[in-house]
Design a protein around this motif. Structure first.
Motif, mmCIF file in Angstrom:
data_model
loop_
_atom_site.group_PDB
_atom_site.id
_atom_site.type_symbol
_atom_site.label_atom_id
_atom_site.label_comp_id
_atom_site.label_asym_id
_atom_site.label_seq_id
_atom_site.Cartn_x
_atom_site.Cartn_y
_atom_site.Cartn_z
ATOM 1 N N LYS A 59 82.194 104.770 0.657
ATOM 2 C CA LYS A 59 80.967 104.070 1.054
ATOM 3 C C LYS A 59 80.918 102.673 0.442
ATOM 4 O O LYS A 59 80.606 101.687 1.113
ATOM 5 N N ASP A 111 83.849 100.414 1.810
ATOM 6 C CA ASP A 111 83.998 100.376 3.264
ATOM 7 C C ASP A 111 85.414 100.826 3.628
ATOM 8 O O ASP A 111 86.165 100.122 4.307
ATOM 9 N N GLU A 153 88.493 103.814 4.715
ATOM 10 C CA GLU A 153 88.865 104.980 5.500
ATOM 11 C C GLU A 153 89.771 105.832 4.624
ATOM 12 O O GLU A 153 90.655 105.307 3.937
ATOM 13 N N ILE A 184 82.479 108.670 7.588
ATOM 14 C CA ILE A 184 83.657 108.015 7.007
ATOM 15 C C ILE A 184 84.903 108.559 7.703
ATOM 16 O O ILE A 184 85.171 109.766 7.652
ATOM 17 N N LYS A 223 89.065 97.450 7.089
ATOM 18 C CA LYS A 223 88.682 98.530 6.179
ATOM 19 C C LYS A 223 89.699 98.661 5.053
ATOM 20 O O LYS A 223 90.795 98.101 5.102
ATOM 21 N N ASN A 262 87.292 92.845 2.649
ATOM 22 C CA ASN A 262 85.828 92.776 2.613
ATOM 23 C C ASN A 262 85.250 93.176 1.266
ATOM 24 O O ASN A 262 84.213 93.829 1.182
#
Length: 321
Positions: free
Chosen positions: A25, A28, A30, A58, A93, A319
């Motif tokens: 979370k 971000d 996977e 997720i 991600k 990110n």
């Protein structure tokens, strides 16, 4: 630039799954499962697979991709995850690899060289018949003649790997040991940040016992019985998984359910001990003692570590700046 990869590892029952959801979370991310048994459909309770409803938000990869009769090797794992990681990064991600199968993690990050070869079913069947008629020591000696270093590492009863070692030599003219040494000369294939979770051994063993009891209540016996009745017997790689082989022994009348449960707990404790021995050899792991933290504090510490270990361009790409 090497592709970045975050790896969350630790022994079975240490608490990786719960933490991985919180990390995913915040990052971000996977999640890629690094568990050798969670790839199989219908094997949910015994592999401690996260329930589908808990992975809705997720993305999870490498779960439920094969039927139990299919073989799945470390080479297969490496090839599939090599495709996944750039796809995840392309989506903006973070690839978060979670698991305790140490050989899979090593193969992915350090890299193994796998010879191009077709499965020689005729050779495998012949060697299996020889092992049945003359004993596993007889076949093990055949491996010792062509690859003594591998033979020294493998127990004669580890017939599948013994046969594989012979098969590699017969088809390529080179030994498995040769291919391993070639791989060791190469640099790491990913820029991996390894995060290890640990607990006191006594606590791990207690958590294992509790988890096995929970699996029985959730219906592990019924799960294994359904697979067994569908024709998935104990000779399959999938049915050699912890919890499955012991319950099959119970179903075949070798011992009662109480003994099966005892064996699952004992064998899982032994497995955790072997995992810890393997992980201790890796000086790149950043260890966190779980008992020192509330989960929020542990997540914060790990996020800080991630940000301190990737440069600005990588953080931007992931990110995370």
């Amino acid at each position: 630039m090497q592709e970045p990869l975050i790896v969350l590892l630790g022994t079975t029952a240490v608490g990786k799954t719960e933490l991985s959801l919180e990390l995913a979370k915040e990052l971000d991310a996977e999640i890629i499962s690094g568990d050798s048994m969670q790839v199989y459909k219908g094997m949910d309770i015994g592999t401690a697979k996260l329930a589908p409803e808990k992975r809705e938000k997720i993305p999870h990869h490498m779960l439920d991709i094969l039927s139990p009769e299919e073989e799945f090797s470390v080479a297969d794992f490496q090839a599939r995850v090599d495709e996944l990681i750039p796809e995840i990064i392309e989506r903006g991600k973070v690839p978060l690899l979670v698991g305790g199968t140490a050989l899979y993690l090593k193969a992915l990050i350090q890299g193994f060289i796998f010879p191009e070869m077709e499965t020689d079913w005729e050779l495998r069947e012949r060697l299996e018949k020889e092992a049945e008629e003359k004993g596993t020591e007889y076949v093990h000696q055949k491996l010792a003649e062509v690859d003594p270093q591998l033979a020294q590492k493998l127990h004669p009863n580890d017939l599948r790997r013994v046969i594989r070692g012979i098969e590699v030599y017969r088809q390529t003219g080179k030994t498995s040991t040769y291919f391993k040494k070639q791989a060791q000369k190469r640099p790491p294939r990913y820029q991996a940040l390894k995060i290890g979770l640990k607990r006191d051994r006594k606590e791990i063993y207690q958590r294992i016992n509790q988890r096995v009891d929970k699996m029985i209540k959730q219906g592990l016996v019924e799960e294994v019985k359904g697979l067994y009745q569908a024709g998935y017997d104990r000779d399959l790689v999938s049915m050699q998984g912890l919890g499955y082989k012991e319950i099959i022994g119970y179903l075949e009348g070798e011992y009662d359910l109480e003994e099966a449960i005892r064996l699952i707990k004992r064998n899982t404790r032994h497995f955790a001990k072997r995992q810890l021995t393997w992980f201790r050899k890796d000086e790149e792991i950043n260890w966190f003692k779980v008992a020192k933290y509330e989960i929020e504090g542990l997540v914060t510490e790990i996020i800080t570590l991630v940000k301190n270990n990737f440069n600005f361009e990588q953080l931007k790409k992931l990110n995370l700046q």
